[in-house]
Design an enzyme around this catalytic site. Structure first.
Site, PDB file in Angstrom:
ATOM      1  N   ASP A  65      37.447  38.577  28.639  1.00 45.87           N
ATOM      2  CA  ASP A  65      37.684  37.387  29.450  1.00 45.87           C
ATOM      3  C   ASP A  65      39.050  36.781  29.156  1.00 45.87           C
ATOM      4  O   ASP A  65      39.670  37.053  28.125  1.00 45.87           O
ATOM      5  CB  ASP A  65      36.580  36.360  29.183  1.00 45.87           C
ATOM      6  N   ASP A  67      33.165  33.990  39.052  1.00 41.71           N
ATOM      7  CA  ASP A  67      32.182  33.173  38.339  1.00 41.71           C
ATOM      8  C   ASP A  67      31.173  32.549  39.293  1.00 41.71           C
ATOM      9  O   ASP A  67      30.161  32.007  38.850  1.00 41.71           O
ATOM     10  CB  ASP A  67      32.892  32.051  37.561  1.00 41.71           C
TER      11      ASP A  67
END
Length: 734
Positions: A479, A549
Site C-alpha cells: 500500500d 477503496d
C-alpha cells in the site's frame, strides 16, 4: 521483419498485424511523421508530405526553401526554439542558459526483439521474433546532445512502444527540463479526446471532450500516477465508438508525475504527447551521462475502443506483467480490514480464517495493524516488527496455524511511509522527503520515506524481506496512502533537488525488483488508497492492483468499466464487502455484490463469522461459481456491452480465446416504472456455433446460435428492483 527502411524515399515503415506507422527523413536530417493508422500493405508510401509556403510568421529553417517550417512540419520528436511553437517533446538548458536545441538524424539500427530499459519497467518479449526495434540516433552538433528515439513493433499486436534515451556527448553540463516519451502529429483535429479521471474512491471515470484549438491536458503533480488522472489518453475518430472506428491510445509505463496532452494548432493539426511531467522537473546531465525516459505504449484500433482495450489487455497481461503468477489463476481471498480495522487479536483472525476455509475461500490476508503499536493510523509505519500484544505467539505462528488448515496466508505492508511516532523516524528524521527550514506536511499522520536515497531503499528491502522470510506468506498487499509534498532530499545537492520525484520512482522500482525477484512465489498486489497507483509501471512488478477503496457494487460499475479501457481483469482486485457500504452507505444484495466482484480477482472484505446461515450458503455458491469461471474471467477476452456512464444498465462479458465459453454480467442500478423491454446483444462469440445458456445458475432448455446471440440478442431481465444483477454463462455445444 516488421520494420522497413526505403532508401529512395527515406521512409521508415513500421508494420504490425493491422497497423502501420510511417516516419520520413526530410532533407536527410529532419525526422517527420507521415502516418499512423490501419496497415498499409506495401512497404513504400506513394503520397508523401505536402508543403506550401505560409506567411512569414512561420519561420523558414532553410533560407532557400520557404515551404519548410517547423511551425507547419509534423515532427516526430519536436524541440523548441527553431520555429516550432507547439508543445515540445523535450527541452534542454545549456551552460550559457539558452534552451534552443536542434536535433538531426545521424544513423539508425533495426534489430529483432526488444531491449530492456535500464532501471525502468517496460513491456518485453520472450522470443526475438515477437517484435522488432528501430533506434534512430539524433544529435545536436553544437552542444553534443544526443537522443536515441526507440520504437518497438509487436508483430501480432497493434502496439508500438516508444522511449528516448538522452546522452550528453558534449564537454559541458546540460539540464534536461522536459523529456516526453512520445509525440505524434496527426493531420487533422476531427477527434474526441478520452481520459480516465476521478478522485479517491471514484477512480478512472470515463470522460470525453471535443478537441478545440489550443492545449488539452491531463497531468499528475502528486508524486504518483494518482487517483485523479490515469497515465493514458485516447483520441477517437469522427465516428468511432465502442465497436468501430479509428482509435489512437497512448499509455505510459510509469507510476509518478506524468503529462498526457493534445494540442490543436492554427492549421487544425493535432499533436498528441505523453511522458514525464515537466512540472518541477529537471535532470542534470553531465558530460558522458545518459537519461532514459519511461516507455509509452501506442495502440491503434480500427475496431473502436473495444479493439484498443483488448490489445492493451493482452499486451499488459502477457508481456508487461511477469513472474510465476502471470499465467496462474488468482486465489479467492478474505481480507480482515473492513471486518476489524485495527481492533483484532490472534483468536479473532483465526476465526475469520476458519470461516473462510469452511466456505471454500483459499487465502486469508491480514491487513493493517499487525506491527509496532499500530492501534490506529497515527503510529508505527516503518517499524515492521510484529505486535506481540495482538499476536502473542508471533506472526510466524499465526501464519503457520492458518496455512496448516489448507488456507494461504497474506500480509499488508506500507513500506514507503513512516510515522513520526515510530522508532524509525526517531532514529532517522532525515529519511523522509523534506526541505530545509520548512514544516513537514502530514497526510494520514504520516510522511514519505525518501526513496531517492540508497540507505532508505536498503532498509525497506531488508525490513520487508525479514518479515517475508519469517512466515509462510504467499501474498502481499503493498500500500501507499499519501501523495508527495515538500519534495526534497537531504542527500541531493541544490542543483539536483528537482530530480527528487523521479529518483524516488527509480528507487521504488529498484526496491520492487529486488523484493519480487527474491520472493517469486509471493503474489504481490499493488495498492495506493485503492487505485491511486493503478498504472502499467506497477503491473510490471505486481500483476494485480486493488482497484479502489470503494467496495460499493454500484460505484464499482463505473470504476471497473473505466479501468477496463486499458487494464485487464487479471489486474483488478474486486471484493464483496459489508452493508451498509463503508464508503457510501448503500445497501445492495449479496448477489449483486458478488456478481460485480466476480468480474475481477475475487475476494471478500467483511466479518465472515457474523454471516447468517443463508449468507454463508450464498458465499459458498459464489466461491464455487467463481472457481469454475475464473480462468475465463482472468484470461479471456473482454467486451463492454452497455456503459454505466450512458445508461441505467451496465453490461460486460468475457469470452475464451477459443470462443467455447463466455460469461456476461448484467446490472441494473435503479428500477424503472413501466420500463422498456430490452434485448442484450452479445459480442465475441463464434457465429457458426451453438451455445447453451444459464442465467443465475438456472440452465435454459434451449440452445442458441452464436450469430443470434450477437445480432438479435437475448431477452434482458425485466426486474422491478434497485441494484439488480444477473449472470449469464454460455458454453458451446456440438
Amino acid at each position: 521483419m516488421s520494420i522497413f527502411f526505403d532508401t529512395t524515399q527515406s521512409t521508415f515503415h513500421l508494420q504490425s498485424r493491422s497497423t502501420s506507422y510511417v516516419i520520413q527523413l526530410m532533407k536527410s536530417t529532419h525526422l517527420v511523421h507521415l502516418y499512423w493508422g490501419p496497415r498499409l500493405q506495401g512497404t513504400s508510401i506513394g503520397s508523401l508530405l505536402q508543403q506550401i509556403e505560409r506567411a512569414s510568421f512561420s519561420p523558414n529553417y532553410h533560407a532557400d526553401d520557404r515551404t519548410f517550417s517547423f511551425d507547419t512540419l509534423p515532427q516526430e520528436y519536436p524541440g523548441y526554439g527553431r520555429g516550432d511553437y507547439g508543445e515540445p517533446a523535450f527541452e534542454a538548458k545549456h551552460s550559457n542558459g539558452t534552451t534552443v536545441n536542434d536535433l538531426h538524424y545521424v544513423s539508425h539500427t533495426i534489430t529483432a526483439g526488444k531491449p530492456t530499459l535500464e532501471g525502468l519497467p517496460a513491456t518485453y518479449v520472450e522470443q526475438e521474433q515477437e517484435a522488432d526495434t528501430l533506434e534512430i540516433v539524433l544529435r545536436d552538433e553544437l552542444t553534443g546532445l544526443e537522443a536515441v528515439v526507440s520504437y518497438t513493433v509487436f508483430n501480432e499486436l497493434n502496439a508500438i512502444t516508444r522511449s528516448v534515451k538522452f546522452r550528453n556527448d558534449g564537454a559541458t553540463t546540460l539540464h534536461i527540463q522536459r523529456a516526453l516519451s512520445s509525440s505524434v502529429d496527426l493531420a487533422d483535429d476531427e477527434y474526441r479526446m478520452m481520459q480516465l479521471s476521478g478522485a479517491w474512491i471514484r477512480e478512472r471515470h470515463v470522460h470525453y471532450r471535443t478537441l478545440a484549438p489550443g492545449l488539452q491536458r491531463i497531468e499528475s503533480k502528486r508524486g504518483s500516477s494518482s487517483h485523479q488522472q490515469n497515465p493514458f489518453i485516447a483520441l477517437l475518430g469522427k465516428d468511432a465508438n465502442e465497436d468501430q472506428g479509428q482509435v489512437y491510445g497512448m499509455s505510459l509505463v510509469y507510476s509518478g508525475n506524468f503529462v498526457a496532452q493534445v494540442e490543436v494548432d492554427q492549421f487544425h493539426t493535432t499533436r498528441m504527447q505523453i511522458g514525464l511531467s515537466p512540472f518541477d522537473f529537471e535532470w542534470k546531465l553531465e558530460a558522458g551521462d545518459t537519461f532514459q525516459t519511461p516507455e509509452a505504449v501506442l495502440v491503434h484500433s480500427s475496431e473502436g475502443l473495444g479493439g484498443m482495450s483488448r490489445t492493451y489487455h493482452k499486451l499488459y497481461r502477457t508481456r508487461l506483467s511477469r513472474g510465476e503468477h502471470r499465467d496462474q489463476v488468482r486465489p479467492i481471498l478474505i481480507n480482515n480490514w473492513e471486518a476489524t480495522y485495527f481492533n483484532f487479536d490472534a483468536p479473532k483472525i483465526k476465526s475469520i480464517a476458519a470461516a473462510g476455509k469452511e466456505l471454500g475461500i483459499e487465502l486469508f490476508v491480514l491487513d493493517d495493524g499487525w506491527f509496532g503499536h499500530r492501534d490506529d493510523d497515527r503510529t508505527s509505519l516503518g517499524d515492521w516488527v510484529e505486535d506481540r500484544r495482538k499476536l502473542p505467539e508471533g506472526l510466524g505462528k499465526l501464519a503457520k496455524e492458518i496455512t496448516a488448515t489448507g488456507m494461504q496466508f497474506g500480509l499488508w505492508f506500507e513500506p514507503e511511509m513512516v510515522s513520526p511516532d515510530s522508532d524509525l523516524y526517531r532514529a532517522h528524521p532525515d529519511w523522509c522527503l523534506h526541505v530545509p527550514d520548512r514544516s513537514r506536511t502530514m497526510g494520514r499522520e504520516q510522511l514519505i520515506l525518501d526513496l531517492s536515497r540508497q540507505d532508505v531503499c536498503d532498509y525497506i528491502v531488508e525490513s520487508v524481506s525479514a518479515v517475508l522470510s519469517s512466515a509462510p506468506i504467499t501474498y502481499v498487499k503493498w500500500d501507499m496512502n499519501r501523495n508527495m509534498s515538500e519534495i526534497g532530499s537531504a542527500l541531493l545537492p541544490a542543483d539536483r533537488q528537482r530530480e527528487t520525484a523521479h529518483r524516488y520512482m527509480l528507487g521504488l522500482y529498484s526496491v520492487l525488483e529486488k523484493i519480487t525477484s527474491t520472493f517469486p512465489h509471493i503474489l504481490f498486489e499493488s495498492c495506493s488508497g485503492g487505485g491511486g497507483r493503478f498504472d502499467p509501471g506497477m503491473l510490471y512488478y505486481m500483476p494485480q492492483t486493488w482497484t479502489s477503496d470503494d467496495t460499493d457494487a454500484v460505484e464499482r460499475l463505473k470504476i471497473q468499466y473505466g479501468t477496463s479501457m486499458v487494464y485487464p481483469a487479471s489486474a483488478m482486485g474486486a471484493h464483496v464487502s459489508d452493508v451498509p457500504n463503508h464508503q457510501v452507505g448503500r445497501m445492495t444484495s449479496f448477489t449483486t455484490r458478488g456478481h460485480v466482484a466476480m468480474s475481477g480477482n475475487f475476494g471478500y472484505e467483511l466479518d465472515l463469522t457474523k454471516l447468517t446461515d443463508t449468507e454463508k450458503q450464498e458465499v459458498k455458491e459464489q466461491v464455487a461459481q467463481y472457481k469454475e469461471l475464473r480462468e475465463l474471467i482472468q484470461f479471456g477476452e473482454f467486451y463492454r456491452l452497455l456503459s454505466p456512464f450512458e445508461s441505467n444498465i451496465t453490461s460486460w462479458m468475457f469470452v475464451s480465446e477459443d470462443q467455447q465459453e463466455a460469461f456476461a454480467g448484467y446490472f441494473q442500478v435503479l428500477s424503472v416504472p413501466n420500463g422498456p423491454l430490452r434485448r442484450l446483444k452479445l459480442k465475441g462469440l463464434d457465429p457458426h456455433r451453438r451455445y447453451s445458456m444459464s442465467v443465475n445458475g438456472v440452465t435454459d432448455a434451449n440452445t442458441y446460435a452464436g450469430d443470434e446471440l450477437m445480432y438479435h440478442g437475448i431477452i434482458a431481465p425485466y426486474a422491478q428492483a434497485d441494484f439488480y444483477s444477473a449472470l449469464f454463462v454460455f458454453k458451446a455445444v456440438e
